[in-house]
Scaffold this motif. Structure first.
Motif, mmCIF file in Angstrom:
data_model
loop_
_atom_site.group_PDB
_atom_site.id
_atom_site.type_symbol
_atom_site.label_atom_id
_atom_site.label_comp_id
_atom_site.label_asym_id
_atom_site.label_seq_id
_atom_site.Cartn_x
_atom_site.Cartn_y
_atom_site.Cartn_z
ATOM 1 N N UNK A 16 79.242 117.178 14.022
ATOM 2 C CA UNK A 16 78.538 118.401 14.331
ATOM 3 C C UNK A 16 77.243 118.017 15.033
ATOM 4 N N UNK A 17 77.109 118.374 16.311
ATOM 5 C CA UNK A 17 75.871 118.040 17.007
ATOM 6 C C UNK A 17 74.772 119.048 16.682
ATOM 7 N N UNK A 18 73.590 118.547 16.493
ATOM 8 C CA UNK A 18 72.401 119.368 16.310
ATOM 9 C C UNK A 18 71.498 119.035 17.487
ATOM 10 N N UNK A 37 62.545 118.015 8.525
ATOM 11 C CA UNK A 37 63.391 118.235 7.341
ATOM 12 C C UNK A 37 64.869 118.083 7.691
ATOM 13 N N UNK A 38 65.269 118.611 8.836
ATOM 14 C CA UNK A 38 66.658 118.501 9.281
ATOM 15 C C UNK A 38 67.019 117.035 9.525
ATOM 16 N N UNK A 39 66.131 116.328 10.185
ATOM 17 C CA UNK A 39 66.361 114.906 10.460
ATOM 18 C C UNK A 39 66.506 114.118 9.159
ATOM 19 N N UNK A 50 72.182 114.136 15.361
ATOM 20 C CA UNK A 50 70.978 114.823 15.811
ATOM 21 C C UNK A 50 70.690 114.361 17.224
ATOM 22 N N UNK A 51 70.780 115.306 18.139
ATOM 23 C CA UNK A 51 70.608 115.023 19.560
ATOM 24 C C UNK A 51 69.304 115.658 20.020
#
Length: 140
Positions: A16-18, A37-39, A50-51
């Motif tokens: 899943x790319x973010x 926080x996401x990272x 994470x892109x």
């Protein structure tokens, strides 16, 4: 800018790319906190890639044509440079929803060029993109 994927498409993906434009973290502290926080949340999750691009995803598009890590303060600055190669590029949904501009980015092995350019400049400069990680995970 965060791109989302419909849940039906997620079932077909192994990752899943973010996708995140880092320039917003320099302007809005709340966005920086969310991104950090996401990272941290997904740092050890191989299913989430994470892109990030600094200043924006438009820099990734520019890397299809040019090997540079010159400083771009905003996505608008990148778009000025990108217009040399994609003169009609626009962030408007009416443009982005057309397949032609994507086909142009993929033509003549430009995706490979973008991956090589992004890899060679790394993530330490003022402008960078690590979207190449997504393509590496899809084509191991």
């Amino acid at each position: 800018m965060i791109f989302s994927v419909r849940s039906s498409e997620c079932l077909l993906m192994t990752v899943l790319p973010y996708v995140f434009d880092v320039d917003v973290t320099r302007i809005h502290q709340a966005d920086k906190a969310k991104f950090d926080a996401m990272r941290q949340r997904f740092a050890n999750n191989p299913s989430v890639i994470i892109c990030e691009s600094m200043p924006s995803i438009e820099f990734w598009f520019l890397l299809h044509y040019l090997n540079t890590n010159r400083y771009f303060a905003t996505s608008d600055d990148v778009i000025v440079a990108l217009h040399r190669y994609l003169p009609t590029f626009s962030k408007q949904q009416s443009y982005l929803s057309k397949e032609n501009w994507v086909a142009t980015l993929l033509a003549d092995n430009k995706l490979t060029s973008a991956i090589n350019n992004a890899t060679s400049i790394g993530e330490k400069g003022e402008s960078y993109s690590n979207l190449y990680k997504l393509f590496a995970s899809l084509n191991p």
